[in-house]
Design a protein around this motif. Structure first.
Motif, PDB file in Angstrom:
ATOM      1  N   LEU A  33       0.806  -1.209   0.000  1.00 18.18           N
ATOM      2  CA  LEU A  33       0.000   0.000   0.000  1.00 18.18           C
ATOM      3  C   LEU A  33       0.848   1.272   0.000  1.00 18.18           C
ATOM      4  CD1 LEU A  33      -2.708  -1.093   2.567  1.00 18.18           C
ATOM      5  CD2 LEU A  33      -2.895  -1.038   0.095  1.00 18.18           C
ATOM      6  N   THR A  34       2.156   1.148   0.277  1.00 16.58           N
ATOM      7  CA  THR A  34       2.985   2.348   0.414  1.00 16.58           C
ATOM      8  C   THR A  34       3.150   3.078  -0.915  1.00 16.58           C
ATOM      9  OG1 THR A  34       4.943   0.966   0.171  1.00 16.58           O
ATOM     10  CG2 THR A  34       4.258   1.527   2.402  1.00 16.58           C
ATOM     11  N   LYS A  35       3.143   2.353  -2.013  1.00 16.55           N
ATOM     12  CA  LYS A  35       3.326   3.012  -3.315  1.00 16.55           C
ATOM     13  C   LYS A  35       2.024   3.512  -3.924  1.00 16.55           C
ATOM     14  CE  LYS A  35       5.154  -0.770  -5.039  1.00 16.55           C
ATOM     15  NZ  LYS A  35       5.720  -1.799  -5.924  1.00 16.55           N
ATOM     16  N   LYS A  36       0.906   3.210  -3.289  1.00 15.03           N
ATOM     17  CA  LYS A  36      -0.378   3.666  -3.807  1.00 15.03           C
ATOM     18  C   LYS A  36      -0.723   5.024  -3.202  1.00 15.03           C
ATOM     19  CE  LYS A  36      -1.916  -1.003  -4.534  1.00 15.03           C
ATOM     20  NZ  LYS A  36      -2.478  -2.165  -3.885  1.00 15.03           N
ATOM     21  N   SER A  37      -1.307   5.867  -4.016  1.00 15.19           N
ATOM     22  CA  SER A  37      -1.648   7.216  -3.564  1.00 15.19           C
ATOM     23  C   SER A  37      -2.854   7.150  -2.611  1.00 15.19           C
ATOM     24  CB  SER A  37      -1.981   8.104  -4.753  1.00 15.19           C
ATOM     25  OG  SER A  37      -3.196   7.691  -5.342  1.00 15.19           O
ATOM     26  N   PRO A  38      -3.015   8.177  -1.778  1.00 13.62           N
ATOM     27  CA  PRO A  38      -4.178   8.211  -0.883  1.00 13.62           C
ATOM     28  C   PRO A  38      -5.505   8.134  -1.638  1.00 13.62           C
ATOM     29  CG  PRO A  38      -2.590   9.844  -0.197  1.00 13.62           C
ATOM     30  CD  PRO A  38      -2.091   9.285  -1.493  1.00 13.62           C
ATOM     31  N   LYS A  39      -5.563   8.755  -2.806  1.00 15.20           N
ATOM     32  CA  LYS A  39      -6.789   8.719  -3.604  1.00 15.20           C
ATOM     33  C   LYS A  39      -7.117   7.291  -4.039  1.00 15.20           C
ATOM     34  CE  LYS A  39      -8.824  10.460  -7.877  1.00 15.20           C
ATOM     35  NZ  LYS A  39      -8.607  11.272  -9.078  1.00 15.20           N
ATOM     36  N   VAL A  40      -6.103   6.559  -4.497  1.00 13.99           N
ATOM     37  CA  VAL A  40      -6.316   5.181  -4.944  1.00 13.99           C
ATOM     38  C   VAL A  40      -6.753   4.312  -3.773  1.00 13.99           C
ATOM     39  CG1 VAL A  40      -5.126   3.125  -5.794  1.00 13.99           C
ATOM     40  CG2 VAL A  40      -4.798   5.303  -6.928  1.00 13.99           C
ATOM     41  N   LYS A  41      -6.094   4.462  -2.623  1.00 15.36           N
ATOM     42  CA  LYS A  41      -6.451   3.664  -1.449  1.00 15.36           C
ATOM     43  C   LYS A  41      -7.868   3.970  -0.983  1.00 15.36           C
ATOM     44  CE  LYS A  41      -2.504   4.697   0.653  1.00 15.36           C
ATOM     45  NZ  LYS A  41      -1.367   4.697   1.615  1.00 15.36           N
ATOM     46  N   ARG A  42      -8.265   5.220  -1.064  1.00 16.36           N
ATOM     47  CA  ARG A  42      -9.626   5.611  -0.683  1.00 16.36           C
ATOM     48  C   ARG A  42     -10.648   4.976  -1.623  1.00 16.36           C
ATOM     49  NH1 ARG A  42      -8.474  10.591  -0.328  1.00 16.36           N
ATOM     50  NH2 ARG A  42      -9.210  11.268  -2.368  1.00 16.36           N
ATOM     51  N   GLN A  43     -10.352   4.987  -2.927  1.00 17.82           N
ATOM     52  CA  GLN A  43     -11.267   4.393  -3.901  1.00 17.82           C
ATOM     53  C   GLN A  43     -11.333   2.872  -3.764  1.00 17.82           C
ATOM     54  OE1 GLN A  43      -9.640   6.012  -7.525  1.00 17.82           O
ATOM     55  NE2 GLN A  43     -10.950   7.821  -7.439  1.00 17.82           N
ATOM     56  N   LEU A  44     -10.205   2.239  -3.455  1.00 20.26           N
ATOM     57  CA  LEU A  44     -10.191   0.786  -3.294  1.00 20.26           C
ATOM     58  C   LEU A  44     -10.975   0.345  -2.063  1.00 20.26           C
ATOM     59  CD1 LEU A  44      -6.500  -0.111  -4.182  1.00 20.26           C
ATOM     60  CD2 LEU A  44      -8.528  -0.595  -5.536  1.00 20.26           C
TER      61      LEU A  44
END
Length: 66
Positions: A33-44
């Motif tokens: 999860l460290t390489k994923k942006s906050p926006k992507v993590k929120r959408q996932l």
């Protein structure tokens, strides 16, 4: 004729909405999860509607879903 059985793994992963659509979780939130942006993590983290092409197979797996 034999009884219809629910695939328990599918029953735990999919739920029906009030209008009869199938709801599912998104993949990709377990690790790396460290390489994923906050926006992507929120959408996932949000649920989504199952694609039409997979709907027939999932409905067969969960015949008694409410």
């Amino acid at each position: 004729m034999t009884k219809l059985k629910t695939r328990k793994g599918a029953a735990k992963r999919f739920k029906l909405t009030g209008t009869g659509k199938i709801k599912r979780r998104r993949a990709g939130m377990r690790h790396i999860l460290t390489k994923k942006s906050p926006k992507v993590k929120r959408q996932l983290g949000q649920d989504t509607i199952l694609d039409k092409s997979n709907e027939k197979a999932v409905r067969r797996m969960i015949p008694f879903a409410k």
